[in-house]
Structures are given as structure tokens and as C-alpha cells.
Design an enzyme around this catalytic site. Structure first.
Site, PDB file in Angstrom:
ATOM      1  N   GLY A 231      87.995 -82.029  13.914  1.00  0.00           N
ATOM      2  CA  GLY A 231      88.114 -81.361  15.214  1.00  0.00           C
ATOM      3  C   GLY A 231      88.420 -79.815  14.713  1.00  0.00           C
ATOM      4  O   GLY A 231      87.947 -79.296  14.092  1.00  0.00           O
ATOM      5  N   SER A 232      88.869 -79.133  15.712  1.00  0.00           N
ATOM      6  CA  SER A 232      89.195 -77.819  15.807  1.00  0.00           C
ATOM      7  C   SER A 232      89.977 -77.054  14.612  1.00  0.00           C
ATOM      8  O   SER A 232      90.743 -78.142  14.161  1.00  0.00           O
ATOM      9  CB  SER A 232      89.590 -76.992  17.086  1.00  0.00           C
ATOM     10  N   THR A 233      89.711 -76.144  14.246  1.00  0.00           N
ATOM     11  CA  THR A 233      90.465 -75.443  13.140  1.00  0.00           C
ATOM     12  C   THR A 233      91.870 -75.414  13.568  1.00  0.00           C
ATOM     13  O   THR A 233      92.921 -75.673  12.810  1.00  0.00           O
ATOM     14  CB  THR A 233      90.034 -74.191  12.866  1.00  0.00           C
ATOM     15  N   VAL A 235      93.668 -77.188  15.879  1.00  0.00           N
ATOM     16  CA  VAL A 235      94.447 -78.558  15.995  1.00  0.00           C
ATOM     17  C   VAL A 235      94.305 -79.160  14.379  1.00  0.00           C
ATOM     18  O   VAL A 235      95.562 -79.665  13.799  1.00  0.00           O
ATOM     19  CB  VAL A 235      93.603 -79.494  16.686  1.00  0.00           C
ATOM     20  N   GLY A 236      93.607 -78.820  13.567  1.00  0.00           N
ATOM     21  CA  GLY A 236      93.568 -79.545  12.264  1.00  0.00           C
ATOM     22  C   GLY A 236      94.756 -78.631  11.487  1.00  0.00           C
ATOM     23  O   GLY A 236      94.978 -79.336  10.397  1.00  0.00           O
ATOM     24  N   GLU A 253      87.810 -81.912   8.507  1.00  0.00           N
ATOM     25  CA  GLU A 253      86.652 -81.181   8.734  1.00  0.00           C
ATOM     26  C   GLU A 253      86.695 -80.494  10.067  1.00  0.00           C
ATOM     27  O   GLU A 253      86.731 -80.925  10.952  1.00  0.00           O
ATOM     28  CB  GLU A 253      85.230 -82.264   8.810  1.00  0.00           C
ATOM     29  N   CYS A 287      79.910 -78.603  15.445  1.00  0.00           N
ATOM     30  CA  CYS A 287      80.435 -77.747  14.492  1.00  0.00           C
ATOM     31  C   CYS A 287      79.630 -77.125  13.740  1.00  0.00           C
ATOM     32  O   CYS A 287      79.951 -75.780  13.047  1.00  0.00           O
ATOM     33  CB  CYS A 287      81.386 -78.524  13.817  1.00  0.00           C
TER      34      CYS A 287
END
Length: 486
Positions: A231-233, A235-236, A253, A287
């Protein structure tokens, strides 16, 4: 007719304990496409219990039996390709070509997982003691918490679970709230119908407002051994923090800020086609999408004229129309976010070569900018929409420096007719992936997939995926009695 689905726990479809549901909205029509159960913390606990209870039996299942399940699931996915396309269109506005790509690659991922089941998993070590045998054996971790995003829902739903299950783990999957069917329940149905035993894969859907507490409850459960997130940076970073707090390994990722570099020895017409695909496939919601197209100054005028003309002619609109290239973004809010990035860049000095303007609902026009300054939000932020910034360079060193001017080192494309030249530039890039004489969007199930820096850590694909979801145990066997000092 609106689709209604429950949670999948222990092989059974069950409602949330609270009885709550949440809606899944079609981004193109704005209508409710599906209603799914809205799980809470108590449902998370039940799903983890089911996964824990199923672990020993699934890990002990013979390799041939496990492999047959994955191969059958791959065949079922091909048979249900039209269903997958309908789900992707209705949930996230995916076009038919994009859905076809999802089905083909996800089926190959299932087949690669099947092959990995019988691949060697260990080493014989050089032991120090005479008559001793040392082994390094890879074993499944236990229950894996998996998070799948909406943008490539079938691919990433399969990738969220396939390697972990193939390695002998059981999984609790939390799919995106924007695609609970395509990246969650549809994938689970394939594996269940292929013979995966109940409890090996459990699916928790939730209301968007409950996403954070549901995710935290899943990661915090002491029976969960590892975390898998795509997912997004932004949220990651939160997911990784939760995993670290509980000392659990995480495979992350995350987002990219990818460059497509057109070298001075490129075929311009090929470069235009490659860049258009790399930037605008799935309306830029990948991505690996090329946010930046960097062109050698000797080719800039010709490339820009042809590229802008091609982008301006890309068909947009209804994702159900087979001719549509630029479909809707996942939500109207996502389209407004992209428009705000474009507006900020223009306000700070960028020029719009095509596109721009206000979105219509979830539709944002394919947009090409030039002269995006470093203080513009778009210069550093992942666009995740049908937008790219054109730039020029004079030397290979300048091209590499521009491409590396980001913390998100996921992928890159280098367009050149000279492979040696391309390789020299590729080795200067700080990315986890690079494609020479191709654009930035590519994925193969046997290859190590992942990035550097803010694009995450760990690798999916082939043996790397299996390694991510197993631990190494050192085992020794003494063939003779040892001598002790006391």
C-alpha cells in the site's frame, strides 16, 4: 443488483458479530456496488483463532496435495476471468485490459507458488564437530496478517496470500475497503473452491472508519507471527511501526516515485509508446507508474510533440467500454487530490501541455506537465493518477541524479537502443527494480519484487517470497557420542 457478502472465517461465511455492514461504491456511477460485513476487533480475534487452529494441519499437508490446490486455483481464475473483470470495473473502475493483465499475472503467481512448495528449503552445513551433521531448515512462521490494496486487486490479493500459504502458514487477510471483493473474497473463493481447507485463509472486511483499529488489533494479536502489507508509504509506515512494537517481521511494498529515462540513443516513437503505457496504464494508479519522464535534450522537442499528442488522444470514460484507456480513479476524493497536485504545481510555475483542469466525479484527464519546480508538492509526492512531469537532461549523470531525487526507490525504466549504455545508467539508479529498453511497469512472479528507502523492504516473488514467510532453524545431528569437560 447489489452484491452482499459476509466475512470468511474458518471456511464459513459469517456476518460480523455486531451485525454491521458497510457499502462498496462504484467510482464511475457513484452507486452502491456491494454490501459487506463490517468487522470489529472481536471478529479479528475469531479469524486469528481459526487460522491458528488450522495451522498444524495445513503445515503438515503433503506438498503434492498443497501444490494441486494452487494449480486448481490458477485454472479457476482463468475460468472466472470475466467475473474478475466485472468486479474490478464495479469496485475500482478498472478497464478490461487492466483486468485481463491482473488475471493472467495472478494465475502465474499461483502457479509459481505451486512450484515453490516442492522447491528445496534448506542447506547442509559444514559442522565443526566430527561425526555431526548440521542443517539449516526453513519452516513456516504460523499465522500471517496480510493487507491487500485496491489498485491491482486480483494481482495484489493473490500476492498477499500465495507465498505465505505455499510456505505452510495460515493467513488472515484484510483487503482494502475500496475493493473487498476483488482483492479479498474473490481470491479466497478461488482457493476455497480449489480445496484449501477451512481456516487456512480467513478474510476480514471492515468499514473505512474502522480500518486503523481493525489493522492494529490484527497485528497486535500475539498469535500473529508476521505481517505482509502492500500500500501507500504513509500507511505502510504505520503498519511497520505496529509490527515493530510487537517485534514481528513485516514485508512492506510501498509507494513509488518512478522515472522513465529516454536516453539520446532511444527510438523516439518506441519511447513515446512505452512512456504512455508506463504513465497512464490503470490511470496511473500503479505503484510502478512513471510519475516522471526524463528525456535527453537532443530528443526533447520531437518526443514532447509526439508524446503530448498521443496522451491527448487517449480515450477516457466508462471502464466497462473495451476502448477506454483512462478510466475513473478509485474515488472522487482521489481525483480531487490529483487535481490539487496539478493545481499546486501550476501555481508554482509548471506548465500544462495537455489535460489539467477539474475532474468530473472520479474522472481526471490524462495530464502532462513540464517545468515542475522542486517546491511543488508533485515534485516529491507520488501522483497515483493520470499525471506525469516531463523533464530534460544533458548527461547520463544528470539523468541518474534527477531519477534518484526521491526517497521512493521502487522501479525505473530506461529507453535505449544500446543495452550496454542502458546498463551503465541502470547501475547508477537507487531502485529495487530497473527495466532497460522498457518502461517502469512490469511484474513477473518468479522475480524479486520490492523497493528501497520509502518504497519499503523485503521481496516478493519466487524463492524470495518463500523466504519472507519462513524462519531458518539450525538443526544438528550427532552420529557419535560427544566428549564433555565435566
Amino acid at each position: 443488483m447489489t452484491i452482499a457478502r459476509d466475512l470468511l472465517i474458518g471456511g464459513r461465511d459469517v456476518p460480523a458479530r455486531s451485525g454491521r455492514t458497510t457499502t462498496d461504491v462504484n467510482p464511475y456511477t457513484g452507486e452502491v456496488y456491494a454490501t459487506v460485513a463490517a468487522a470489529g476487533a472481536e471478529d479479528v480475534a475469531l479469524a486469528v483463532t481459526a487460522a491458528q487452529d488450522a495451522f498444524d494441519a495445513w503445515a503438515a499437508t503433503s506438498p503434492s496435495a498443497r501444490r494441486a490446490i494452487f494449480l486448481k486455483a490458477a485454472d479457476l481464475l482463468h475460468e472466472r476471468g470475466d467475473r474478475a473483470a466485472d468486479l474490478m470495473c464495479g469496485e475500482v473502475g478498472g478497464t478490461r485490459p487492466w483486468a485481463g493483465f491482473n488475471v493472467a499475472l495472478a494465475a502465474d503467481m499461483l502457479r509459481e507458488a505451486a512450484a515453490a512448495i516442492t522447491a528445496p528449503r534448506g542447506e547442509v552445513l559444514a559442522a565443526q564437530e566430527e561425526g555431526a551433521l548440521g542443517l539449516a531448515v526453513r519452516e513456516p512462521l504460523g499465522v500471517v496478517a496480510a493487507f491487500a490494496p485496491w489498485n491491482a486487486p486480483v494481482i495484489l490479493g493473490v500476492r498477499a496470500v500465495a507465498a505465505a500459504l505455499a510456505a505452510g502458514n495460515t493467513v488472515v487477510l484484510k483487503p482494502s475497503e475500496d475493493a473487498p471483493l476483488a482483492c479479498g473474497l474473490f481470491v479466497a473463493d478461488l482457493l476455497r473452491d480449489a480445496g484449501l481447507p477451512g481456516g487456512a485463509l480467513n478474510v476480514i472486511t471492515n468499514d473505512p472508519a474502522d480500518a486503523a483499529p481493525v489493522a492494529e488489533a490484527l497485528i497486535a494479536d500475539p498469535r500473529v507471527a508476521a505481517v505482509n502489507f502492500t500500500g501507500s508509504t504513509e500507511v505502510g509506515r504505520t503498519i511497520g511501526t505496529h509490527a515493530a512494537r510487537h517485534l514481528k517481521p513485516a514485508l512492506l511494498e510501498l509507494g513509488g516515485k518512478n522515472a522513465i529515462i529516454v536516453l539520446d540513443d532511444a527510438d523516439v516513437d518506441y519511447a513515446v509508446d512505452a512512456a504512455a503505457f508506463g504513465v497512464f496504464m490503470n490511470a496511473g494508479q500503479i505503484c510502478m507508474s512513471g510519475d516522471r519522464v526524463l528525456v535527453h535534450e537532443s530528443l526533447a522537442a520531437e518526443f514532447t510533440e509526439k508524446f503530448v499528442a498521443k496522451v491527448a488522444a487517449l480515450p477516457s470514460g466508462d471502464p466497462a467500454d473495451p476502448g477506454t484507456v483512462i478510466g475513473p480513479l478509485v474515488t472522487p476524493a482521489a481525483a480531487r487530490r490529483v487535481a490539487a497536485l496539478v493545481g499546486d504545481a501550476v501555481l508554482k510555475g509548471a506548465a500544462v501541455l495537455t489535460g489539467g483542469g477539474e475532474p468530473q466525479g472520479s474522472l481526471h484527464p490524462a495530464t502532462v506537465l513540464t517545468g515542475v519546480p522542486e517546491d511543488a508538492d508533485l515534485y516529491h509526492a507520488e501522483a497515483f493518477g493520470p499525471v506525469c512531469a516531463l523533464g530534460t537532461f544533458a548527461t547520463d549523470a544528470e539523468a541518474a541524479a534527477l531519477a534518484n531525487d526521491t526517497r521512493n526507490g521502487l522501479t525505473a525504466g530506461i529507453i535505449t537502443e544500446n543495452g550496454t549504455h542502458g546498463l551503465r545508467v541502470a547501475r547508477r539508479l537507487r531502485t529495487g527494480i530497473v527495466h532497460i529498453n522498457d518502461q517502469s511497469v512490469a511484474d513477473e512472479p518468479q522475480a524479486p519484487f520490492g523497493g528501497r528507502g520509502a518504497s519499503g523492504y523485503g521481496r516478493f516473488g519466487g524463492r524470495w517470497g518463500i523466504e519472507a514467510f519462513t524462519s531458518t532453524r539450525w538443526v544438528t545431528l550427532a552420529t557419535q557420542h560427544a566428549h564433555y569437560p565435566f
